[in-house]
Design an enzyme around this catalytic site. Structure first.
Site, short mmCIF file in Angstrom:
data_model
loop_
_atom_site.label_atom_id
_atom_site.label_comp_id
_atom_site.label_asym_id
_atom_site.label_seq_id
_atom_site.Cartn_x
_atom_site.Cartn_y
_atom_site.Cartn_z
N HIS A 396 66.48 65.17 10.85
CA HIS A 396 67.84 65.50 11.27
C HIS A 396 68.90 64.55 10.73
O HIS A 396 70.02 64.94 10.50
CB HIS A 396 67.91 65.62 12.79
CG HIS A 396 67.46 66.97 13.22
ND1 HIS A 396 66.14 67.26 13.44
CD2 HIS A 396 68.14 68.12 13.36
CE1 HIS A 396 66.04 68.52 13.74
NE2 HIS A 396 67.22 69.08 13.71
N ARG A 503 74.58 72.89 16.31
CA ARG A 503 73.44 72.22 16.96
C ARG A 503 73.99 71.39 18.12
O ARG A 503 74.58 70.33 17.90
CB ARG A 503 72.73 71.30 15.98
CG ARG A 503 71.96 72.01 14.87
CD ARG A 503 71.24 70.98 14.00
NE ARG A 503 70.26 71.56 13.12
CZ ARG A 503 70.47 71.83 11.84
NH1 ARG A 503 71.61 71.55 11.28
NH2 ARG A 503 69.51 72.36 11.10
N ARG A 539 74.29 77.11 19.48
CA ARG A 539 72.86 77.18 19.79
C ARG A 539 72.56 76.28 20.99
O ARG A 539 72.99 75.13 21.03
CB ARG A 539 72.02 76.71 18.59
CG ARG A 539 70.53 76.79 18.91
CD ARG A 539 69.68 76.34 17.75
NE ARG A 539 69.76 74.90 17.56
CZ ARG A 539 69.12 74.26 16.59
NH1 ARG A 539 68.41 74.94 15.70
NH2 ARG A 539 69.21 72.96 16.47
N GLU A 638 62.00 81.54 14.11
CA GLU A 638 61.47 80.29 13.58
C GLU A 638 59.95 80.21 13.71
O GLU A 638 59.33 79.27 13.23
CB GLU A 638 62.05 79.10 14.36
CG GLU A 638 63.54 79.03 14.37
CD GLU A 638 64.06 77.82 15.11
OE1 GLU A 638 64.36 76.82 14.49
OE2 GLU A 638 64.17 77.91 16.36
N ASN A 661 63.73 75.98 8.35
CA ASN A 661 63.14 74.64 8.49
C ASN A 661 61.89 74.71 9.36
O ASN A 661 60.85 74.15 9.03
CB ASN A 661 64.14 73.67 9.14
CG ASN A 661 65.42 73.56 8.34
OD1 ASN A 661 65.47 73.96 7.19
ND2 ASN A 661 66.46 73.03 8.96
N ASP A 662 62.03 75.38 10.50
CA ASP A 662 60.88 75.50 11.38
C ASP A 662 59.95 76.62 10.95
O ASP A 662 58.73 76.50 11.06
CB ASP A 662 61.34 75.73 12.83
CG ASP A 662 61.65 74.42 13.51
OD1 ASP A 662 60.87 73.46 13.34
OD2 ASP A 662 62.69 74.32 14.20
N CYS A 709 69.85 80.09 8.50
CA CYS A 709 70.54 78.84 8.77
C CYS A 709 69.69 77.62 8.44
O CYS A 709 70.05 76.50 8.78
CB CYS A 709 71.05 78.78 10.20
SG CYS A 709 69.75 78.92 11.42
C1 PEP Z 1 65.65 75.59 11.43
O1 PEP Z 1 64.60 75.37 12.04
O2 PEP Z 1 65.68 76.09 10.28
C2 PEP Z 1 66.95 75.24 12.02
C3 PEP Z 1 68.07 75.57 11.43
O3 PEP Z 1 66.91 74.53 13.16
P1 PEP Z 1 66.68 72.94 13.24
O4 PEP Z 1 66.68 72.40 11.82
O5 PEP Z 1 67.79 72.41 14.06
O6 PEP Z 1 65.35 72.84 13.89
MG MG Z 2 64.64 74.87 14.16
#
Ligand code: PEP
Ligand code: MG
Length: 782
Positions: A396, A503, A539, A638, A661-662, A709
């Site tokens: 992050h 976020r 979110r 996700e 990302n997840d 995203c």
């Molecule tokens: C993701 O998982 O792609 C996402 C945008 O959420 P985060 O990176 O905050 O887990």
């Molecule tokens: Mg995520």
């Protein structure tokens, strides 16, 4: 009228925060809390009972309104009395005729027979009861919903304060015992037991160029002096000149005062750049800086002839070890606060004015590891670049560096051993190379690169107000991912069309306790007002996994990413979830919010969320609040399970957003933060691409909006590929928007679709990459 109770709650919390600054031990903290709660809730009594270690005995520890003589004397088992019932049931107990209640037990010494109404709530720490807070009135008063909610909020906030004050107390007691023991031991040995802590770490020579490399996470070049963000490591402690005892005492007193002023300053600055509520973390720091026992320990050492710097170091070190050795994860977290405070005092003592939170000049931040809270607190305008030994593109802190538009190279092996305070550095955020003390040749090359970069930046600026339209006329939406208030400016600067992902956990991370609905509403309002004619997709809290909260110790889990995180946390801790939903709804008239829920894996979760949201909305409506009705609701895709049932999920919501990302980490079972498996974390794996395609098709079929995203789309070629797969809306870290926009404007949708077709028949990542490589020569990419 009810609305007043909420503002009263807020006022109470503010009062509590400020009183804590002047509370030096557990007793003072408790006394201050009961006084203020009784005053603000307008009750005759407020008492706090704490649960003893046996988990069975409650002891009255502080009271406003009952006989003071009963403090520490009145005790009850959890199976007796109304307060015991609060612990037993772990919930609220309320009556307007206490003596008539079957569980009522009369304690003569408290003289409480005259009080009819009783409202008790448990003080919980990680779901375990640690005590009870009770308010009572003489009249048979029925507390209304708003009053109950206020007390709930207060209780929630004070639980961790009480917990930490109690632990601090226990540490102090233990220390007294240990000091006595050490004294006795010293007598026996006939010598001193004061141990020497080595403070000198051998440093590398600063001479000579060093080229190091890591993972580039945020592009851009820069050259400048380094600032080593050393978390109170021995490296910054010089062997200080030691003056007379009186001089050292004076130096220490002055340094303490200056450190306090700095802390207050930081509180103010964070309040301005993030939000006032985010600044709350510094309350804890001030509390420690004013702690009598902390100050006395240092002074005592100075009296024994130890220099001020060393004395601060030793005492802080002692605390850090004591906290760090505790099994309780909450206390272990406090050791970081101690380190931070120690560093601040020593910085002042040693004249090291480049305190990490107050950079005087532009500097390249060099650190072992950087956390989101560091970035939240640092002076963004003064940071030239960030270079760290640990971390990677998906952590992050990296995402935040990108949104701040600061070049960053993370995961640079050998960095901390190589870098020194006076070093100069060139950071190439594009290639991931870092040059320590560059020679003339490297400097010249760097200047050329910097000029090119500036030219490109100028080109990009021209794009700001142009729409993202493919060369054959398809309109694409480019939104920004944001986390901090300062991101509003960055998003607008890069021409974001709205916020596709806000976020909300970052504001939670820099605090000392969960923010209540009003505090959150104030913050969300500012964000909504930052995008007056645009949608902001808020979110809900996505903590757990790699995102922790300093004041909320998560239970130990072997696999936190597969554990109690995100929406799972919110649905279990409904009190926290409801506060957040209420905060969002209260702020809703200030703009155009939508609400998105992370880590959804089932239809049941959405139904549960809708139920809770409807209740919160009704409650607000009934108490006369003006909130937007029918705020659009969306979910994040996700988890592979969500991909499998995406058609069902789409029926329940207004839109979906793919969090790559997840999604990548869960689809490929590869931790997004683990360097060891980084080759498995592959956005171009066919399983990932087909999952995205499936979601895009399902959304089109259902006539609902889908966006992406995750970080994957920040790469312009990936963005074109995703466009070809049917995605028409992206949410990116703002500085990535111009490059992606440029790629969109330079290419026809048709080409993108051809690329997607070619990629989707590939059976391996290798084949996908080959196709993408070829596409680089046919597509227009800068
Ligand atoms: C993701 O998982 O792609 C996402 C945008 O959420 P985060 O990176 O905050 O887990
Ligand atoms: Mg995520």
């Amino acid at each position: 009228m009810k609305a007043n109770y909420h503002s009263m709650g807020l006022r109470t919390l503010e009062d509590i925060s400020s009183i804590i600054l002047h509370s030096h031990d557990l007793q003072e903290t408790l006394d201050n809390i009961v006084t203020i709660v009784a005053k603000r809730m307008r009750t005759d009594v407020c008492s706090i009972y704490l649960l003893e270690k046996d988990g069975e005995t409650l002891i009255l520890k502080a009271t406003k309104g009952l006989s003071k003589a009963s403090i520490n004397r009145t005790s009850m088992k959890v199976h007796e009395g109304l307060s015991g019932l609060v612990v037993e049931s772990r919930g609220m107990v309320m009556t307007d005729n206490a003596p008539a209640h079957p569980r009522y037990k009369y304690f003569k010494e408290t003289r409480e027979e005259k009080f009819l109404s009783f409202l008790g709530l448990p003080l919980l720490e990680r779901k375990n009861p640690i005590g009870v807070i009770v308010i009572q009135t003489r009249d048979p008063r029925r507390f209304n919903d708003a009053e109950i909610s206020t007390l709930r909020t207060i209780t929630f906030q004070i639980s961790s304060i009480v917990h930490s004050a109690r632990l601090l107390d226990s540490i102090q007691n233990k220390e007294q015992e240990r000091a006595w023991f050490e004294q006795e031991l010293a007598k026996v040995k006939n010598g001193s037991s004061h141990h020497d802590l080595s403070t000198n770490r051998t440093s590398n020579s600063t001479a000579g160029i060093r080229t190091l490399s890591g993972t580039s996470v945020s592009t851009g070049f820069c050259r400048g002096k380094v600032y080593i963000l050393d978390r109170f490591s021995d490296k910054v402690i010089k062997v200080a000149r030691v003056g007379t005892k009186a001089e050292e005492q004076r130096k220490f007193t002055l340094a303490l005062e200056k450190a306090k002023i700095q802390t207050l300053y930081m509180e103010k600055r964070v309040g301005e750049t993030l939000s006032e509520d985010d600044a709350a973390i510094f309350h804890t720091h001030l509390m420690i800086l004013e702690d009598r026992s902390f100050i006395t320990k240092i002074s005592d050492l100075i009296e024994q002839g130890v220099g001020a710097t060393r004395a601060v170091h030793d005492v802080v070190h002692h605390y850090v070890q004591a906290f760090g050795a505790m099994e309780d994860p909450y206390l272990r977290e406090r050791s970081a606060d101690m380190e931070d405070i120690g560093r601040r005092i020593i910085d002042v003592l040693e004249g090291n004015d480049n305190a990490p939170l107050k950079l005087r000049e532009h500097r390249i931040i060099v650190a072992e590891e950087i956390f989101p809270s560091d970035l939240a607190l640092l002076d963004h305008d003064k940071i030239l670049a960030i270079v760290t030994e640990k971390g990677n593109i998906y952590c992050h802190a990296a995402i935040m560096a990108k949104s701040l538009g600061i070049p960053a190279v993370l995961g640079v092996k050998g960095l901390i051993a190589a870098a020194n305070v006076r070093d100069e550095m060139i950071v190439d955020g594009s290639s991931g190379y870092v040059y320590l003390n560059p020679d003339e040749v490297v400097r010249q090359e760097y200047e050329r690169l910097e000029r090119d970069h500036a030219v490109r930046l100028k080109e990009m600026e021209g794009l700001r107000d142009l729409p993202a339209v493919t060369s054959d006329g398809s309109r694409i939406t480019l939104n920004a991912n944001i986390g901090l208030l300062s991101d509003i400016r960055v998003a607008n600067l890069h021409g974001a069309e709205g916020v596709g992902l806000y976020r909300t956990e970052f504001p939670y991370m820099t605090r000392t306790a969960f923010p209540n609905r009003n505090e959150q509403a104030a913050l969300y309002r500012k964000v909504l007002e930052g995008f007056p004619n645009q949608t902001v997709n808020i979110r809900t809290l996505d903590i757990g996994g790699d995102k922790g909260l300093p004041y909320f110790p998560f239970p130990h889990e072997d696999n936190p990413f597969l554990g109690w995180r995100s929406i799972r946390f919110s649905l279990e801790r409904e009190d926290i979830f409801r506060e957040q939903l209420a905060g969002i709804l209260l702020a809703s008239p200030a703009g155009h919010p939508t609400i998105m829920f992370p880590l959804i894996s089932s239809v049941d979760e959405i139904r549960q969320i809708r139920f809770i949201l409807a209740e919160v909305s009704k409650e607000l409506h009934q108490s006369g609040h003006d909130t937007l009705q029918n705020v659009p609701l969306g979910i994040m895709i996700e988890i592979p399970a969500a991909v499998q049932i995406v058609d069902f999920l789409l029926e329940e919501v207004d839109y979906v957003s793919i969090g790559t990302n997840d999604l990548i980490q869960y689809t490929l079972a590869a931790d997004r933060n683990n360097q060891r498996v980084k080759q498995y974390y592959d956005p171009h794996h066919p399983a990932v691409l087909h999952s995205i395609k499936r979601v895009a098709d399902a959304a089109a079929q259902a006539g609902k909006k889908v966006s992406i995203c995750g970080e994957m789309a920040a790469d312009p070629l990936n963005a074109l590929l995703l466009l070809g797969m049917g995605i028409r809306e992206f949410s990116l870290s703002a500085p990535s928007i111009p490059l992606v926009k440029q790629a969109i404007r330079a290419n026809p949708l048709e080409e993108c679709q051809r690329l997607a077709e070619a990629v989707l028949i590939c059976r391996s990542s290798y084949d996908v990459r080959q196709v993408l490589l070829e596409a680089r020569s046919t597509l227009q990419l800068s």
